[in-house]
Motif scaffolding. Structure first.
Motif, PDB file in Angstrom:
ATOM      1  N   SER A   1      46.211  36.115  45.289  1.00 22.97           N
ATOM      2  CA  SER A   1      47.406  35.671  44.580  1.00 22.97           C
ATOM      3  C   SER A   1      48.665  35.867  45.424  1.00 22.97           C
ATOM      4  O   SER A   1      49.539  35.005  45.466  1.00 22.97           O
ATOM      5  CB  SER A   1      47.536  36.426  43.258  1.00 22.97           C
ATOM      6  OG  SER A   1      46.431  36.175  42.421  1.00 22.97           O
TER       7      SER A   1
ATOM      8  N   CYS B   1      48.863  33.261  48.067  1.00 30.24           N
ATOM      9  CA  CYS B   1      49.307  31.984  47.489  1.00 30.24           C
ATOM     10  C   CYS B   1      50.815  31.987  47.240  1.00 30.24           C
ATOM     11  O   CYS B   1      51.497  30.990  47.487  1.00 30.24           O
ATOM     12  CB  CYS B   1      48.561  31.708  46.186  1.00 30.24           C
ATOM     13  SG  CYS B   1      46.817  31.323  46.407  1.00 30.24           S
TER      14      CYS B   1
ATOM     15  N   THR C   1      48.588  34.840  39.342  1.00 35.49           N
ATOM     16  CA  THR C   1      48.013  33.489  39.402  1.00 35.49           C
ATOM     17  C   THR C   1      48.897  32.494  38.672  1.00 35.49           C
ATOM     18  O   THR C   1      49.166  31.391  39.170  1.00 35.49           O
ATOM     19  CB  THR C   1      46.601  33.484  38.788  1.00 35.49           C
ATOM     20  OG1 THR C   1      45.778  34.422  39.482  1.00 35.49           O
ATOM     21  CG2 THR C   1      45.976  32.100  38.883  1.00 35.49           C
TER      22      THR C   1
ATOM     23  N   SER D   1      43.448  30.685  46.489  1.00 31.63           N
ATOM     24  CA  SER D   1      43.269  30.892  45.052  1.00 31.63           C
ATOM     25  C   SER D   1      41.791  31.100  44.712  1.00 31.63           C
ATOM     26  O   SER D   1      41.466  31.833  43.774  1.00 31.63           O
ATOM     27  CB  SER D   1      43.837  29.705  44.270  1.00 31.63           C
ATOM     28  OG  SER D   1      42.977  28.586  44.293  1.00 31.63           O
TER      29      SER D   1
END
Length: 563
Positions: A299, A302, A448, A321
């Motif tokens: 996470s 990302c 997320t 992810s």
């Protein structure tokens, strides 16, 4: 049923051999390339139909029982048998593999990635399908290893020959990581078979580790688990995955994320949990710790890629992810409870559907813009997907919210069940430790949601241009639907080159600002993506369809073959 399962496993391999032969005169179509691509669609379609018929004929009242079994002696000296069968654990993965491969073949018929001969491309995809299907259907340890390894070579060539930038380095990294892990895994499988006297996975699961000492189980779990963890991939053995996804063609990324990653977690459930329960109990806290680190790490990676100015690649972001999502699967397995393992299996299927759809969509976006760079895709307001290809933008937003675990969609149930399983782990596992892991995993769901919503905002809505310091009288008059961001680079044969509604340009002072429309969803894209959208919604609204298959089989597996 026996014939159907054997056909599902063998037909793609025979289809791969046929793809390399010249097409019969009546089936050549306009050219040989079209004929071989149509052949790929036909073979994968036939396998999908057979898988659906097999699922329809499956005895849903007894999903814990191995069905459609074939058991033939192959190497008598080692007691290795061609043993095939399916239960409630393997059937959903079998159908998912057949579906995703067919959708990839259909997509490639209209949008073949640039590279060498289409014959080789179709043959490699079919060999990949055969190996993956065999992995989920075989019930012998050595046959499982052969099927597990069968997928490596076709995926290597799909990346190396049909991939994008840095494809050779990514392909080598993929093959080296997975081969090294497989060597160690083979040693562990041989140890289990030789010490227990059989390689039969059903017999080993029924014995439930009683024929293996605790030390043998610990060594076997360490060796086999290492090979499976590389394929999953588990942090910190994940570093091959972002490079492979970034370089792979669209269909390669879909199959890698949607199918190949599931082979590792399936091995944990099918082999290690029932065959070496004492060894798994020893390593379960460490597996859970690596899993939650992977959730948070994926996470954070990302989020770093999604920030403005980071020059992050959207395909690479989706790959990271996957590290986080597969962390939830490993956490559920590590709990060694029916709730956690069912959550892991559900998350497996949900990840295959949602991430497969995401990679299809990112590939389409890259085709239209000529890049997957997030800063370029964001552009300025009016140049993003909602303003230029609204249906594509809406579908990307749907896939993103499904990936972040929105209740009512498939991604929610797997994550929730794994966290519930971590709250009450199996007997002998530390509750305080697993509840800590649960809290870290729950924090990962918030991260997320953060990066997925940032992606939706930037790619679908665009970013506002910075405020100018000029006075209102000095401000240039913008043309209607003008964009300050970079314009898409259409390539020959790409959807953007034939986009409807090409832009009119308006000259503003010394510069020209244009916002050409992009081609929205094509019919062949809608055909390839609609099943994934529908199944994501159905699995989210009606999870009992999948859990009704997996739960009895998981209960029996954890009980050592006793219902």
């Amino acid at each position: 049923m026996q014939f159907l399962l054997a056909f599902i496993v063998v037909a793609p391999l025979l289809g791969a051999l046929a793809a390399l032969l010249p097409a019969p005169p009546g089936l050549r179509g306009r050219n040989p390339d079209q004929a071989v691509l149509r052949h790929g669609v036909t073979v994968t379609g036939a396998v999908l139909v057979a898988a659906i018929v097999l699922a329809a004929g499956f005895d849903h009242d007894h999903p814990a029982t191995m069905q459609a079994t074939t058991d033939i002696s192959w190497i008598p000296a080692l007691d290795v048998r061609i043993h095939l069968g399916i239960d409630g654990i393997s059937l959903p993965l079998l159908v998912l593999t057949a579906l995703l491969t067919f959708l990839c073949a259909l997509y490639s018929y209209f949008k073949l990635p640039a590279g060498p001969s289409p014959k080789a491309f179709v043959a490699l995809v079919l060999v990949l399908e055969s190996g993956t299907l065999a992995t989920f259907a075989v019930l012998d340890l050595l046959l499982f290893f052969l099927a597990f390894e069968m997928v490596l070579i076709p995926m290597y060539f799909l990346i190396a020959r049909w991939g994008g930038d840095q494809r050779q380095a990514a392909a080598w990294k993929f093959i080296l990581y997975t081969l090294l892990g497989s060597v160690v895994m083979l040693l562990g499988l041989l140890l289990i078979g030789l010490k227990s006297g059989t390689f039969d996975m059903v017999a080993l699961a029924t014995d439930n580790g009683r024929g293996l000492t605790t030390s043998v189980q610990v060594i076997a779990v360490l060796a086999v688990g290492l090979g499976l963890a590389v394929k999953t991939p588990m942090w910190p053995l994940h570093s091959w995955l972002p490079d492979a996804h970034t370089a792979a063609p669209t269909v390669g990324s879909v199959l890698l994320a949607g199918v190949l990653l599931k082979m590792g977690t399936y091995g944990f459930v099918r082999i290690l949990l029932p065959v070496a329960p004492d060894g798994m109990r020893t390593f379960a806290p460490y597996l859970a710790a690596f899993a939650v680190v992977g959730i948070v790490y994926g996470s954070l990676a990302c989020l770093a890629l999604a920030r403005t100015g980071a020059k992050g690649d959207l395909k690479r972001l989706i790959a990271y992810s996957s590290v986080g999502h597969m962390g939830f699967v490993l956490l559920g397995i590590a709990t060694m409870t029916p709730t956690g393992v069912n959550g892991a299996l559900f998350a497996n299927i949900a990840h295959g559907l949602i991430t497969g759809l995401l990679f299809f969509l990112v590939g389409a976006v890259k085709d239209r813009y000529g890049t997957a760079d997030l800063d370029t895709l964001a552009g300025a307001t009016g140049a993003a997907l909602y303003g230029r290809a609204p249906r594509l933008g809406a579908l990307l937003a749907f896939a993103a919210v499904a990936s972040l675990g929105l209740p009512g969609l498939a991604g929610f149930w797997g994550e929730m069940l794994t966290l519930f399983g971590a709250y009450s782990p199996a007997e002998g596992l530390s509750r305080p430790a697993f509840r800590t892991f649960m809290a870290i995993g729950a924090f990962g769901t918030l991260l997320t949601a953060a990066y997925m919503l940032i992606v939706v905002r930037r790619v679908c809505m665009g970013e506002h241009a910075p405020h100018s310091r000029l006075s209102p009288d000095e401000q240039p008059q913008q043309a209607p639907r003008a964009a300050d961001g970079p314009q898409p680079t259409g390539t020959a044969g790409s959807p953007s080159s034939g986009a409807a509604g090409s832009a009119s340009s308006g000259t503003v002072g010394p510069r020209t600002a244009t916002t050409p429309q992009l081609a929205d969803i094509h019919p062949y894209e809608a055909a390839a993506w609609t099943p994934l959208v529908v199944l994501t919604v159905v699995a989210g609204l009606w999870p009992a369809v999948l859990l009704g298959l997996t739960d009895p089989a998981v209960q029996q597996l954890l009980a050592g073959g006793k219902s």
